[in-house]
Design an enzyme around this catalytic site. Structure first.
Site, mmCIF file in Angstrom:
data_model
loop_
_atom_site.group_PDB
_atom_site.id
_atom_site.type_symbol
_atom_site.label_atom_id
_atom_site.label_comp_id
_atom_site.label_asym_id
_atom_site.label_seq_id
_atom_site.Cartn_x
_atom_site.Cartn_y
_atom_site.Cartn_z
ATOM 1 N N ASP A 81 -33.581 -12.754 -1.283
ATOM 2 C CA ASP A 81 -32.968 -11.443 -1.456
ATOM 3 C C ASP A 81 -31.471 -11.624 -1.760
ATOM 4 O O ASP A 81 -30.799 -12.449 -1.137
ATOM 5 C CB ASP A 81 -33.172 -10.658 -0.144
ATOM 6 C CG ASP A 81 -32.821 -9.189 -0.269
ATOM 7 O OD1 ASP A 81 -32.815 -8.663 -1.401
ATOM 8 O OD2 ASP A 81 -32.563 -8.561 0.786
ATOM 9 N N HIS A 82 -30.966 -10.852 -2.689
ATOM 10 C CA HIS A 82 -29.530 -10.880 -3.043
ATOM 11 C C HIS A 82 -28.990 -12.286 -3.291
ATOM 12 O O HIS A 82 -27.996 -12.694 -2.694
ATOM 13 C CB HIS A 82 -28.677 -10.178 -1.975
ATOM 14 C CG HIS A 82 -28.854 -8.693 -1.983
ATOM 15 N ND1 HIS A 82 -28.259 -7.875 -2.924
ATOM 16 C CD2 HIS A 82 -29.587 -7.880 -1.192
ATOM 17 C CE1 HIS A 82 -28.624 -6.621 -2.701
ATOM 18 N NE2 HIS A 82 -29.432 -6.588 -1.656
ATOM 19 N N HIS A 179 -26.972 0.466 1.374
ATOM 20 C CA HIS A 179 -27.318 -0.532 2.387
ATOM 21 C C HIS A 179 -26.768 -0.139 3.761
ATOM 22 O O HIS A 179 -25.704 0.453 3.862
ATOM 23 C CB HIS A 179 -26.739 -1.895 2.010
ATOM 24 C CG HIS A 179 -27.403 -2.529 0.824
ATOM 25 N ND1 HIS A 179 -26.786 -2.680 -0.382
ATOM 26 C CD2 HIS A 179 -28.647 -3.054 0.682
ATOM 27 C CE1 HIS A 179 -27.611 -3.285 -1.228
ATOM 28 N NE2 HIS A 179 -28.751 -3.521 -0.611
ATOM 29 N N GLY A 180 -27.497 -0.515 4.804
ATOM 30 C CA GLY A 180 -27.001 -0.339 6.166
ATOM 31 C C GLY A 180 -27.211 1.074 6.683
ATOM 32 O O GLY A 180 -28.116 1.782 6.271
ATOM 33 N N HIS A 207 -33.582 -0.726 -2.898
ATOM 34 C CA HIS A 207 -32.799 -1.366 -1.825
ATOM 35 C C HIS A 207 -32.226 -0.282 -0.916
ATOM 36 O O HIS A 207 -32.178 0.881 -1.278
ATOM 37 C CB HIS A 207 -31.655 -2.188 -2.423
ATOM 38 C CG HIS A 207 -32.094 -3.503 -2.960
ATOM 39 N ND1 HIS A 207 -31.699 -4.698 -2.403
ATOM 40 C CD2 HIS A 207 -32.924 -3.824 -3.976
ATOM 41 C CE1 HIS A 207 -32.259 -5.687 -3.077
ATOM 42 N NE2 HIS A 207 -33.005 -5.193 -4.037
ATOM 43 N N SER A 210 -33.540 1.478 4.695
ATOM 44 C CA SER A 210 -33.345 1.890 6.088
ATOM 45 C C SER A 210 -32.671 3.251 6.212
ATOM 46 O O SER A 210 -31.674 3.517 5.537
ATOM 47 C CB SER A 210 -32.493 0.854 6.835
ATOM 48 O OG SER A 210 -33.248 -0.298 7.078
ATOM 49 N N ASN A 229 -36.935 -2.444 0.283
ATOM 50 C CA ASN A 229 -36.267 -3.380 1.184
ATOM 51 C C ASN A 229 -35.858 -2.675 2.469
ATOM 52 O O ASN A 229 -35.252 -1.599 2.433
ATOM 53 C CB ASN A 229 -35.010 -3.943 0.516
ATOM 54 C CG ASN A 229 -35.334 -4.899 -0.610
ATOM 55 O OD1 ASN A 229 -36.421 -4.860 -1.167
ATOM 56 N ND2 ASN A 229 -34.400 -5.763 -0.926
ATOM 57 N N THR A 232 -31.943 -3.023 8.162
ATOM 58 C CA THR A 232 -31.153 -2.441 9.254
ATOM 59 C C THR A 232 -32.017 -1.709 10.286
ATOM 60 O O THR A 232 -31.825 -1.883 11.493
ATOM 61 C CB THR A 232 -30.105 -1.474 8.671
ATOM 62 O OG1 THR A 232 -29.382 -2.175 7.655
ATOM 63 C CG2 THR A 232 -29.140 -0.988 9.732
HETATM 64 ZN ZN LIG Z 1 -30.292 -4.894 -0.952
#
Ligand SMILES: [Zn+2]
Length: 279
Positions: A81-82, A179-180, A207, A210, A229, A232
């Protein structure tokens, strides 16, 4: 069993469900994720992010991922990933990862194409599939609303050229997630998703799954997103479970963390309508 992620994503795309891609950071998390897949009789994309290589090395992640994937009966893709640079990605391929992501989404369109092409050429000659990102999925902590976020929506007009020039196997798109943890619940641009889905036949990846809202994620899974994905929420649920159960020693603490991770991934497997795949 360890399989090429492309096989799984192509089927998910065709049958309109999403496969969860949880990031593992140690043996426990990887084992929990594979167990959830086994118990639900569904595939997962077991993922390891380059940014977590401070916690376990790429070599350790490859050993853990291959060992667990090979000894279970459901299909598991082992995914980087990434991936941030060619050398790291090349090592992952040589160590047995079955798919890799090259994230050059912060670079210019031309640079993104150039580095992605280089990764695709090496990966495909080794039977490994490639995910790239177009537009940019930013950080949730910067998210008040989409205008103030550092995410950049994927521009549909770029999709066809990017996919045909790079020959990638799946495309991560930016349609409103981050993200997060979010400061506010994200607004997903489903029109944009639909538009992009009409433009390409390759599987699309989301992505920043969460805390994006169960309704949002389920709708994405049923409308063209083949991989979501999740990191978190899983890690946070491990910590929540520890706080709830107040373990009295380290063994109990690890057990609580594992139960927290297991519950969250199990929730997402069901929410994404992930189905069994026979390979
Ligand atoms: Zn990501």
């Amino acid at each position: 069993m360890l399989v090429n992620s492309k096989q799984l994503l192509d089927i998910a795309k065709k049958r309109k469900f999403a496969i969860p891609a949880p990031d593992f950071i140690d043996l426990d998390s990887a084992r929990v994720f594979v167990d959830v897949a086994q118990e639900n009789n569904v595939p997962i994309i077991l993922s390891f992010a380059q940014s977590h290589s401070q916690m376990i090395s790429l070599e350790e992640a490859a050993l853990i991922g291959k060992f667990l994937a090979e000894k279970c009966s459901v299909p598991i893709g082992l995914h980087l990933d990434h991936g941030e640079d060619f050398d790291f990605i090349k090592r992952a391929i040589e160590l047995g990862f079955t798919s890799v992501m090259i994230d050059a989404s912060m670079k210019s369109f031309e640079e993104n194409i150039a580095i992605t092409k280089k990764v695709v050429s090496f990966a495909h000659s080794n039977g490994v599939s490639v995910e790239a990102e177009l537009g940019h999925v930013g950080a949730g902590e910067n998210y008040e609303n989409h205008d103030s976020c550092d995410s950049i929506y994927t521009s549909p007009s770029d999709v066809v050229e990017f996919v045909s020039q790079t020959n990638i196997d799946s495309l991560a798109i930016s349609i409103g997630t981050a993200h997060g943890v979010y400061k506010a619940t994200p607004k997903i641009n489903f029109d944009r998703l639909h538009e992009i889905d009409q433009l390409t036949t390759i599987p699309l990846v989301l992505h920043g799954g969460s805390s994006s809202g169960d309704q949002n994620l389920e709708k994405c899974a049923l409308n063209g997103i083949a991989k979501i994905n999740i990191f978190t929420d899983i890690i946070n649920n491990a910590f929540d479970e520890i706080q709830k159960t107040k373990p009295i020693n380290y063994f109990e603490l690890k057990k609580s963390a594992n139960i927290g991770m297991q519950k969250m991934l199990d929730h997402y497997v069901k929410l994404f309508h992930t189905q069994p795949i026979d390979i």
